[in-house]
Design a protein around this motif. Structure first.
Motif, PDB file in Angstrom:
ATOM      1  N   THR A 187       0.823  -1.210   0.000  1.00  0.00           N
ATOM      2  CA  THR A 187       0.000   0.000   0.000  1.00  0.00           C
ATOM      3  C   THR A 187       0.857   1.261   0.000  1.00  0.00           C
ATOM      4  O   THR A 187       2.057   1.236   0.276  1.00  0.00           O
ATOM      5  CB  THR A 187      -0.909   0.049   1.243  1.00  0.00           C
ATOM      6  OG1 THR A 187      -0.092   0.208   2.414  1.00  0.00           O
ATOM      7  CG2 THR A 187      -1.750  -1.214   1.374  1.00  0.00           C
ATOM      8  N   ARG A 188       0.205   2.380  -0.280  1.00  0.00           N
ATOM      9  CA  ARG A 188       0.883   3.672  -0.215  1.00  0.00           C
ATOM     10  C   ARG A 188       1.278   3.998   1.223  1.00  0.00           C
ATOM     11  O   ARG A 188       2.304   4.639   1.458  1.00  0.00           O
ATOM     12  CB  ARG A 188      -0.038   4.758  -0.787  1.00  0.00           C
ATOM     13  CG  ARG A 188      -0.378   4.534  -2.261  1.00  0.00           C
ATOM     14  CD  ARG A 188      -1.261   5.627  -2.826  1.00  0.00           C
ATOM     15  NE  ARG A 188      -2.606   5.625  -2.272  1.00  0.00           N
ATOM     16  CZ  ARG A 188      -3.602   4.833  -2.685  1.00  0.00           C
ATOM     17  NH1 ARG A 188      -3.384   3.941  -3.652  1.00  0.00           N
ATOM     18  NH2 ARG A 188      -4.805   4.914  -2.145  1.00  0.00           N
ATOM     19  N   ALA A 189       0.470   3.552   2.173  1.00  0.00           N
ATOM     20  CA  ALA A 189       0.822   3.765   3.583  1.00  0.00           C
ATOM     21  C   ALA A 189       2.083   2.995   3.948  1.00  0.00           C
ATOM     22  O   ALA A 189       2.918   3.480   4.726  1.00  0.00           O
ATOM     23  CB  ALA A 189      -0.341   3.344   4.483  1.00  0.00           C
ATOM     24  N   ARG A 384     -10.528  -0.915   8.565  1.00  0.00           N
ATOM     25  CA  ARG A 384      -9.700   0.163   8.006  1.00  0.00           C
ATOM     26  C   ARG A 384      -8.215  -0.178   8.073  1.00  0.00           C
ATOM     27  O   ARG A 384      -7.406   0.454   7.391  1.00  0.00           O
ATOM     28  CB  ARG A 384      -9.950   1.457   8.783  1.00  0.00           C
ATOM     29  CG  ARG A 384     -11.357   2.003   8.665  1.00  0.00           C
ATOM     30  CD  ARG A 384     -11.469   3.377   9.334  1.00  0.00           C
ATOM     31  NE  ARG A 384     -12.838   3.872   9.302  1.00  0.00           N
ATOM     32  CZ  ARG A 384     -13.711   3.715  10.293  1.00  0.00           C
ATOM     33  NH1 ARG A 384     -13.339   3.074  11.390  1.00  0.00           N
ATOM     34  NH2 ARG A 384     -14.936   4.196  10.188  1.00  0.00           N
ATOM     35  N   GLY A 387      -4.922  -3.615   4.242  1.00  0.00           N
ATOM     36  CA  GLY A 387      -4.427  -2.910   3.071  1.00  0.00           C
ATOM     37  C   GLY A 387      -5.492  -2.724   2.014  1.00  0.00           C
ATOM     38  O   GLY A 387      -5.508  -1.713   1.301  1.00  0.00           O
ATOM     39  N   GLU A 390      -7.525   0.600   1.545  1.00  0.00           N
ATOM     40  CA  GLU A 390      -6.968   1.808   0.949  1.00  0.00           C
ATOM     41  C   GLU A 390      -7.667   2.154  -0.358  1.00  0.00           C
ATOM     42  O   GLU A 390      -7.815   3.332  -0.697  1.00  0.00           O
ATOM     43  CB  GLU A 390      -5.462   1.629   0.728  1.00  0.00           C
ATOM     44  CG  GLU A 390      -4.739   2.908   0.383  1.00  0.00           C
ATOM     45  CD  GLU A 390      -3.233   2.775   0.470  1.00  0.00           C
ATOM     46  OE1 GLU A 390      -2.668   3.103   1.524  1.00  0.00           O
ATOM     47  OE2 GLU A 390      -2.620   2.311  -0.525  1.00  0.00           O
ATOM     48  N   ASP A 391      -8.104   1.143  -1.106  1.00  0.00           N
ATOM     49  CA  ASP A 391      -8.769   1.382  -2.383  1.00  0.00           C
ATOM     50  C   ASP A 391     -10.216   0.899  -2.419  1.00  0.00           C
ATOM     51  O   ASP A 391     -11.017   1.422  -3.190  1.00  0.00           O
ATOM     52  CB  ASP A 391      -7.989   0.705  -3.520  1.00  0.00           C
ATOM     53  CG  ASP A 391      -6.638   1.358  -3.751  1.00  0.00           C
ATOM     54  OD1 ASP A 391      -6.590   2.610  -3.796  1.00  0.00           O
ATOM     55  OD2 ASP A 391      -5.633   0.644  -3.860  1.00  0.00           O
ATOM     56  N   THR A 393     -12.916   1.504  -0.925  1.00  0.00           N
ATOM     57  CA  THR A 393     -13.512   2.456   0.002  1.00  0.00           C
ATOM     58  C   THR A 393     -15.033   2.343   0.074  1.00  0.00           C
ATOM     59  O   THR A 393     -15.647   2.950   0.958  1.00  0.00           O
ATOM     60  CB  THR A 393     -13.121   3.884  -0.387  1.00  0.00           C
ATOM     61  OG1 THR A 393     -13.518   4.114  -1.754  1.00  0.00           O
ATOM     62  CG2 THR A 393     -11.615   4.094  -0.266  1.00  0.00           C
TER      63      THR A 393
END
Length: 464
Positions: A187-189, A384, A387, A390-391, A393
């Motif tokens: 993920t971006r996180a 939440r 991973g 994240e997309d 939603t």
């Protein structure tokens, strides 16, 4: 890509055509490109000095197994990998069990495996290393003189900077990862946490192109969200269930959870949230049932024994307080279920309950969505902290620590009107298709091919 592809993972598939998302994707990649798959075989025990051993009959690519002694299993696998790195990556520093023997075993296996791979690797080969068992593998290969491309993909969450303090000083993720050409994260996180780690290191510099300069080399860090084999899973889920009695028995409001029995999956809170839903539902005649499938894993580790006992106690109490003669509200299955049957179980479930405390991606969330009937889809309740959130939603996103919120989400999901269910399904399914596992492997290998590790004069000028 010049040369051959060498995939390295903790376990090697023994079936001629492996099933399962990641394993199937790597199998298909190697089937197309040719190459070698290196991994341990639980049936194969070797002396520490023995070379890789060819196993299976696969004409498209070779399978080479490395052996683990009982000491290796206790120190490398159960010890450092799963009693140190796993809890650190899943934000459970309180469960870390530190031992010098664990660290020594981890280093010993990685060093030995690097020597074994070096025997079969050529300079123009590409090596793709998977997961936390092999953080230092590139460093060991570089020490031996391997200058070819080495990529790394971490399937679990990248640890937060504060949690890295639980690792021994010599276990430097920054130093180990810098010896790869490309680090792939879910993920971006995860990418943000990895960059934060490098920023905390003396001698590390974030370059204009987003790569990390560390010493005289660079490493790329990018997110590559992994997915499932969408078309195959959809086709499997559509097939009618062979057992008509089972299908009839599972009719009604089924809520499904499928997780390895791991403390990161949030299962005790999930049971409590379902119990809270049963207590607070306004229509007491409505009989929702939670089907929780939790196959065993790492049962030798104390933390896993503890959570098994806790779940058994919670399941017994919940059923004792709520069951009727003709209704069992919680069905808890502590064993593996055939993947083809799982797809059909997902399809008939009105709610998919995926509530981990921490998860790299969580493919169950994507499998649940892929299995749904577009005309009458179920609803995904998703943590939440996964991973996938994240997309995805348009799932019902919840805090896995909040029992009341999860209970309310269950009520909302079971009462959701058809049009809203269809809208949420379509949005989630678009993300599932966008991250198909075949596309994931192609994107990663393409990025690895274009990566470079050694700095050039252009690299220096690009930093100003």
């Amino acid at each position: 890509m010049s040369g051959k592809l060498i995939v390295v993972s903790n376990r090697i598939p023994t079936a001629a055509t492996p099933a399962g998302g990641l394993v199937y994707a790597l199998h298909e990649t190697l089937r197309k490109t040719g190459g070698i798959w290196v991994g341990s075989d639980p049936e194969f025990h070797a002396s520490p000095s023995r070379s890789l051993t060819e196993i299976g009959d696969q004409s498209a690519y070779r399978r080479l197994a490395f052996g683990l002694t009982e000491l290796d299993h206790q120190t490398f696998y159960l010890g450092f990998a799963n009693s140190v790195l796993w809890p650190v990556c899943h934000r459970r520093g309180d469960l870390v069990r530190m031992s010098r023997r664990f660290e020594q075993g981890y280093r010993r296996v990685n060093k030995r495996l690097a020597q074994q791979i070096f025997e079969v690797a050529k300079v123009d080969d590409t090596i793709w290393v998977h997961d936390y068992h092999f953080f230092p593998l590139a460093s060991e290969l570089r020490k031996l003189g391997f200058e070819g491309k080495i990529g790394f993909f971490l399937h679990i969450p990248f640890p937060a900077l504060g949690d890295l303090g639980a690792l021994p000083l010599e276990a430097s993720l920054a130093r180990w990862l810098a010896d790869y050409d490309l680090v792939g994260l879910q993920t971006r996180a995860d990418v943000a946490r990895c960059l934060e780690m490098f920023r905390s290191e003396l001698g590390a510099e974030l370059m204009n192109d987003g790569k990390i300069k560390y010493g005289d080399q660079t490493v790329g860090v990018r997110s590559f969200p992994i997915g499932i084999d969408v078309d195959t899973f959809v086709a499997t889920a559509k097939r009618p269930m062979a057992d008509a009695k089972l299908a009839a028995d599972l009719s009604g409001d089924i809520v499904i959870g499928v997780d390895r029995l791991d403390y990161s999956k949030g299962l005790p809170n999930r049971f409590r949230a379902f119990g809270r839903y049963l207590e607070t539902r306004t229509d007491k005649s409505r009989r929702a049932s939670l089907l929780q499938i939790a196959p065993p894993t790492r049962e030798e580790v104390t933390a896993y024994q503890d959570i098994r006992h806790e779940l058994e106690e919670l399941a017994g109490r919940l059923n004792g307080e709520n069951a009727e003669l003709d209704w069992t509200p919680l069905r808890y299955i502590h064993r593996n279920i055939d993947r083809n049957l799982l797809a059909k179980l997902y399809r008939i479930a009105r709610v998919g309950l995926v509530t981990p405390f921490a998860d790299g991606m969580n493919l169950v969330a994507k499998e649940y969505i892929a299995a749904q009937d577009p005309n009458d889809p179920g609803v995904l309740v998703l943590s939440r902290m996964a991973g996938a959130a994240e997309d995805m939603t348009q799932a019902l996103l919840v805090n896995p620590y909040d029992i009341e919120e999860m209970s309310e989400a269950l009520t909302q999901a079971l009462n959701m009107p058809l049009q809203e269910r269809q809208d949420r399904y379509e949005a989630c399914m678009a993300q599932v298709k966008a991250t198909d596992v075949g596309r994931w492997s192609e994107n990663y290998l393409s990025a690895l091919k274009d990566s470079r590790r050694k700095l050039s004069w252009d690299s220096f000028s690009s930093t100003g």
